[in-house]
Design a protein around this motif. Structure first.
Motif, short mmCIF file in Angstrom:
data_model
loop_
_atom_site.label_atom_id
_atom_site.label_comp_id
_atom_site.label_asym_id
_atom_site.label_seq_id
_atom_site.Cartn_x
_atom_site.Cartn_y
_atom_site.Cartn_z
N ARG A 270 30.00 44.59 38.87
CA ARG A 270 30.12 44.83 40.29
C ARG A 270 28.89 44.26 41.00
O ARG A 270 27.79 44.20 40.44
N ASN B 241 32.77 43.13 45.45
CA ASN B 241 34.00 42.95 44.66
C ASN B 241 34.57 44.27 44.17
O ASN B 241 35.05 44.38 43.05
N ASP B 242 34.50 45.31 45.01
CA ASP B 242 35.04 46.60 44.62
C ASP B 242 36.56 46.58 44.65
O ASP B 242 37.18 45.77 45.36
N ASP B 243 37.17 47.45 43.86
CA ASP B 243 38.62 47.59 43.93
C ASP B 243 38.95 49.00 44.43
O ASP B 243 38.07 49.78 44.75
N ASN B 244 40.25 49.32 44.47
CA ASN B 244 40.65 50.59 45.08
C ASN B 244 40.30 51.81 44.23
O ASN B 244 40.47 52.94 44.66
#
Length: 766
Positions: free
Chosen positions: A723, A748-751
């Protein structure tokens, strides 16, 4: 008729004889109001019963005037009585300012006191005009060219006066344009980057850099000269600098006319002079920052001179003289340099004097010194001594002077002047954290206990996640060789329900001992052991992996288990940073290994490496590159304890993500995605530190811009689990400990990631 004339001459002769023998019968002083008569009597060269004819009245008047207390003095004689009439000068009762906003009245009073215009001093009418001019100049330095200052004298009783200054500050004059005429090799914008003065811009309200100051312009012109000289233009000249103001006095125009001259390159570079053994000219040539073919650079020429002189100073030649002599070839636009070396006498240090240490014992300071008494002077050892004293954090300032010993040509004394800081701290309720909320703390620590350099600390910290009770003691000089020894005892409780790592509770108690052995000036070997008794408590909704671990060390299906350990650790560290809190240069590298003995419940080992390097960009801007690697595993048939996993996320590892939230997400039986952390870890960070714009005192504050990266892994490295974030931060050394604040944006985080843009923390954790 003859009898009458004879009688007249007899009477006249008697009168003259009588006058010549008259003596002072009394001295009277008239006109005094506040001054004691004794001041006059002590300054006149005669007294009662002196012959009147011997008195020099002109000299007496002059002596009374010299006291500075009187503006009129007269002396008369009535028979044998001397009458001294005086008019006292008034004394200043009060100075008042009306209409000032840009300056505090007390600051203006302090400035006027340097001109002998202050309450309690004698007043002179001529001082008013001087004060008006000085006050006007102060406003001019602030860019206010329409300021008017009027002084008023108000007489009071008992020969006193009040002085009132009425000030109309007027409007602020701002720089409208800075013109540079004659530049051919560089565009105007590039040259104006060297100026502190700027035309009005969006940040002028904060920087206040659009206000003209003669001193600032002088500095800017010198920086412009240095810029050209460092680019090869050794004949650069500033022909003129003209400052003009518009009729309405709102706008200021600056015009600078320059002559660039020709660009020169470096020709032959030589060293000449008698070089003392064991040095040789070839050794000193390595210190030269210029070489044949380089573009002429004045800064590098000066740097070469300083470096050669410092190298000589390292061998005892403290007063070595190194001069650079140029030989200019105008046709070829080349300049040869010959550096002449005069080492002078070899110097040794007679005595080291410690000044200002009211609390710290002399030995605490002397043990950090690398320059010794009765030994040859070495500049590098003096510099290192100052750095080591600064790194102790016992002193606000450390200054070193090397005065020559009078009457001796080969000796100096080393005067070390320190300003001690308060190293004792008591903190109550000083902890705040974006990850743990409000943290109640009570801590008492003394980093320089009784002036011995030993550190004693005790603390109670009550946060939502961690509750810590600790007591520690460290003796950094357990032996004279610098071997340190420390003890610590603690009790710690952890509750992870708000971390997103799965719920578990631990209650630990432990005792540890550690030692540190200095291997060199920068390297240290540390080792120690810790006995830790930990009780692990799980909940019914705790992750399956946690339950499997408890089953392996206790009984199947158990939600409670003991995880005691006897851990040995060792580490190597090299540290050349110039400051422990706000470094500007140097590096720090650490290698650490932990392993538990197979005598209790846990059998594992962990290996980690970390490093950081500081690069000074300018005098006030520093860039840091930092990274860390970690690897852990179990041995034998035991499972690696999940609560010893590496975690990433939070203020100290990866800003922009919640504490310990980074890592592969697992959907647990309760329907929540959690991360266990990992047995492997990597973090990277690039951060540039700079002073807070517009703040003059930057010793306790700084800002930064950063890019962070990090990840933890269960098995092998996976780029998809890394990350990244970027943002800005600020640090304040508050009375309660370092306060860190950051605003970070995950890249670049995701849900499934738990992000946290704003993070802060105050105080230190035990």
């Amino acid at each position: 008729m003859k009898k009458i004339l004879s009688l007249f001459f007899v009477v006249l002769s008697f009168s003259i004889f009588a006058a010549e023998n008259l003596r002072v019968s009394d001295i009277k002083v008239e006109g005094l109001q506040r001054i004691d008569p004794g001041l006059i009597f002590n300054n006149i060269p005669f007294e009662i019963d002196d012959l009147i004819e011997d008195i020099d009245f002109s000299k007496s008047i002059s002596l009374i005037y010299k006291t500075g207390q009187f503006k009129d003095v007269a002396i008369e004689r009535e028979g044998q009585v001397i009458i001294i009439s005086v008019r006292e000068r008034p004394i200043i009762n009060e100075i008042n300012f009306h209409g000032t906003e840009s300056f505090q009245p007390e600051a203006l009073k302090t400035g006027l006191s340097l001109m002998n215009l202050a309450s309690g001093l004698i007043f002179d009418n001529g001082d008013i005009a001087k004060a008006e001019r000085e006050l006007t100049n102060q406003y001019l330095s602030q860019g206010k060219y329409t300021t008017s200052v009027r002084g008023e004298v108000v007489p009071l009783e008992r020969n006193r006066v009040d002085i009132n200054f009425y000030i109309e500050e007027g409007r602020l004059s701002r720089i409208k344009d800075i013109a540079i005429v004659g530049n051919k090799s560089f565009v105007k914008e590039e040259l104006l980057d060297e100026f502190s003065l700027k035309t009005t811009n969006i940040m002028s309200w904060w920087e206040k850099d659009d206000r003209y100051s003669k001193q600032t312009l002088t500095g800017d012109l010198e920086r412009l000269r240095s810029f050209y000289m460092n680019q090869g233009f050794m004949n650069f000249k500033i022909n003129s600098s003209v400052v003009s103001i518009s009729k309405d006095k709102k706008k200021i125009f600056i015009a600078v006319t320059i002559d660039e001259g020709d660009k020169f390159s470096i020709g032959k570079v030589k060293l000449k002079g008698d070089v003392p053994e064991p040095l040789a000219l070839s050794d000193l040539e390595k210190d030269l920052s210029i070489s044949e073919g380089d573009v002429f650079n004045r800064s590098k020429v000066n740097e070469s001179t300083s470096k050669v002189a410092k190298s000589l100073g390292n061998f005892g030649y403290a007063f070595a003289n190194v001069s650079s002599v140029p030989t200019i070839d105008k046709d070829k636009h080349r300049v040869d340099f010959t550096f002449f070396i005069d080492p002078g006498k070899k110097i040794y240090v007679r005595r080291i004097n410690i000044i200002g240490n009211e609390k710290s014992k002399d030995e605490v300071i002397r043990r950090e010194l690398r320059q010794l008494e009765s030994s040859w002077f070495a500049q590098d050892k003096v510099d290192r001594s100052k750095t080591r004293l600064t790194r102790t954090q016992f002193f606000d300032s450390v200054d070193v002077e090397t005065p020559a010993v009078q009457g001796v040509s080969d000796q100096v004394d080393l005067n070390i002047k320190v300003t001690e800081r308060n190293t004792g701290k008591v903190s109550i309720g000083a902890g705040l954290s974006s990850s743990e909320g409000v943290v109640g703390t009570l801590s008492v620590s003394q980093d320089n206990f009784l002036g011995t350099g030993n550190r004693i600390a005790t603390a109670i910290s009550t946060g939502d996640i961690n509750k810590v009770y600790s007591l520690s003691f460290t003796d950094p000089y357990w032996t004279e060789d610098g071997v340190s020894r420390g003890f610590s005892v603690y009790h710690k409780e952890t509750n992870t329900k708000d971390l997103g790592t799965g719920t578990y509770d631990t209650a630990s108690a432990g005792f540890g001992m550690n030692f540190g052995i200095p291997l060199s000036e920068y390297d240290t070997l540390s080792f120690g052991a810790t006995i830790d008794l930990t009780e692990l408590k799980l909940q019914a909704d705790s992750p399956v992996g946690y339950k499997n671990y408890c089953s392996s060390v206790a009984s199947a299906g158990s939600l409670n288990c003991d995880t005691d350990s006897l851990a040995f650790w060792a580490g190597w560290q090299t540290d050349s940073r110039d400051n422990m809190i706000f470094p500007t240069k140097g590096y720090k590298v650490s290698l650490n290994a932990d392993v538990t003995a197979p005598v209790f419940d846990m059998q594992y080992y962990k290996i980690s490496a970390s490093g950081e390097q500081y690069f000074p960009v300018t005098e006030k801007i520093t860039t840091r590159i930092k990274g860390a690697l970690g690897y852990g595993a179990s041995y034998g048939d035991e499972i690696f304890p999940f609560f010893k996993n590496y975690t990433v996320g939070g203020q100290s590892t990866l800003r922009g993500f919640k504490q310990s939230s980074v890592g592969e997400k697992t959907l647990d039986t309760n329907g929540q995605y959690i991360t266990y952390g990992g047995e492997k870890m990597v973090t990277l960070s690039a951060e540039t530190f700079f002073p807070v714009p517009g703040m003059k005192n930057t010793d306790s504050f700084r800002m930064s811009a950063f890019v962070d990266a990090g990840g933890v892994f269960e098995d092998s490295f996976s780029a998809s689990e890394m990350r990244y974030s970027m943002g800005i931060g600020a640090t304040w050394l508050s009375p309660f400990g370092p306060l860190n604040v950051s605003l970070a944006t995950p890249l670049n985080d995701d849900n499934l990631d738990r992000t946290e843009i704003f993070q802060f923390g105050m105080g230190t954790n035990f």
